[in-house]
Enzyme design. Structure first.
Site, PDB file in Angstrom:
ATOM      1  N   ARG A  32       0.781  -1.235   0.000  1.00  0.00           N
ATOM      2  CA  ARG A  32       0.000   0.000   0.000  1.00  0.00           C
ATOM      3  C   ARG A  32       0.812   1.283   0.000  1.00  0.00           C
ATOM      4  O   ARG A  32       0.292   2.333  -0.329  1.00  0.00           O
ATOM      5  CB  ARG A  32      -0.938   0.005   1.214  1.00  0.00           C
ATOM      6  N   ARG A  41      -4.818  -1.897  -7.131  1.00  0.00           N
ATOM      7  CA  ARG A  41      -5.866  -2.288  -6.188  1.00  0.00           C
ATOM      8  C   ARG A  41      -7.217  -1.705  -6.605  1.00  0.00           C
ATOM      9  O   ARG A  41      -8.255  -2.338  -6.435  1.00  0.00           O
ATOM     10  CB  ARG A  41      -5.498  -1.802  -4.775  1.00  0.00           C
ATOM     11  N   TYR A 155      -6.254 -18.361  13.057  1.00  0.00           N
ATOM     12  CA  TYR A 155      -7.245 -17.824  12.117  1.00  0.00           C
ATOM     13  C   TYR A 155      -8.410 -18.793  11.935  1.00  0.00           C
ATOM     14  O   TYR A 155      -9.574 -18.404  11.939  1.00  0.00           O
ATOM     15  CB  TYR A 155      -6.594 -17.541  10.760  1.00  0.00           C
TER      16      TYR A 155
END
Length: 353
Positions: A32, A41, A155
């Protein structure tokens, strides 16, 4: 795929050869903070699309290579990418991370999981890695990317990232038999996945046990370390010459234990002084790291001073220069460029403290 005439710099250092400067790459170097990534993106808003459509993932992986020429080019992926191949349905939410649609809470769910067959479940990984090897040749080292059993279990059981890890710790401390079954299945799948990445072109593989730092040392010894060892042992049986890196976030309390994992290189975070890390791990363990990513918000002189400090403390053998964690999204691209330029101008003979 042809045999390359010269061995890339990072691979030489990772194998323990003496090099004239530490090789350098950055965790999350594709991402990013780069305008090129943000533009892509916008076109591909789904993380899974960006990491699983080969042409897009290849482009994202190569963006920092083209911009900064790091010594390592890492597969753009996520640690949960192989989970659907075991029968664990997941998605990756922008800004929130992985979401597991039916978290694993029962013995029956864990028994239903099946072994990973990467060629069937993850064929895009081979396409991406082969393309990266072809693109960078012997100028850079291609790194593979896998999650560790404890972190993937966290997770899968929690269903998403967590601040407290209360659901998986409840399982660990009240029904450990189920959790150990899950960890064993995940370890075997990750070993298969790491081998597949190496066979597809990865020259070094980094395993991310991002959440193992949430464990007390005694619980790390029960739920994280044995399964890290299980993965690394299996990979070493078939690929003994491929260097393996282990990262644990918040690892200050378990650093020595990381050195017992079977990894060739321990990635050190910035909460530990690099000289202390070297002393604690011993002379045989190679290290990676460990600049605070926030240093890249400082002046050029500040960044240079911190790089020199880290390199001096790491010494002139077995060190891969990196951040202690991923580069932050707000980091100025010109500071990332300066980090790489400075690192590549180093001469280890000239920075001995």
């Amino acid at each position: 795929m042809g045999v390359y005439s010269t061995t890339p710099h990072l691979l030489r250092a990772a194998r323990g050869e003496v090099v004239d400067r530490p090789p350098v790459w950055m965790m999350r170097q594709a991402g990013r903070y780069m305008k090129a990534y943000r533009d892509l993106r916008d076109k591909y808003p789904s993380f899974r699309d960006r990491s699983e459509i080969p042409d897009v993932a290849i482009e994202v992986s190569l963006q920092p290579w083209r911009a900064f020429q790091p010594d390592g080019v890492i597969l753009f992926s996520d640690i949960v990418t192989p989970l659907p191949g075991l029968g664990i349905d997941m998605d990756i939410a922008e800004g929130k991370g992985p979401i597991i649609h039916s978290p694993l809470r029962t013995q029956e769910q864990i028994e239903r999981l099946h072994p990973l067959e990467p060629e069937a479940a993850l064929p895009f990984i081979k396409t991406i890695l082969q393309a990266l090897r072809s693109e960078v040749g012997d100028k850079s080292t291609v790194l593979g990317f896998v999650g560790a059993p404890w972190t993937l279990a966290a997770y899968a059981v929690e269903g998403k990232g967590s601040k407290t890890y209360s659901i998986i710790k409840n399982m660990a401390f009240s029904d450990p038999t189920i959790l150990h079954q899950l960890l064993a299945k995940l370890a075997d799948a990750i070993a298969i996945y790491a081998r597949y990445q190496i066979d597809s072109g990865a020259q070094v593989v980094q395993m991310f046990d991002s959440w193992a730092g949430q464990l007390s040392p005694q619980d790390y010894d029960t739920f994280a370390l044995p399964y890290q060892q299980r993965v690394f042992q299996q990979v070493k049986q078939t690929h003994p010459d491929t260097p393996l890196i282990l990262l644990v976030s918040g690892s200050a309390g378990v650093l020595e234990r990381m050195g017992q994992s079977g990894a060739d290189i321990v990635s050190v975070d910035w909460a530990v002084d690099m000289a202390d890390a070297r002393a604690r791990l011993g002379k045989q363990v190679k290290v990676q790291g460990n600049l605070d990513p926030g240093v890249l918000f400082g002046s050029k002189q500040f960044i240079r001073d911190r790089i020199l400090d880290t390199v001096r403390k790491a010494g002139n053998w077995g060190h891969i220069l990196n951040l202690g964690h991923g580069v932050l999204p707000e980091t100025p691209e010109e500071n990332v460029a300066f980090f790489f330029e400075t690192a590549k101008e180093l001469n280890l003979a000239g920075v001995k403290g």
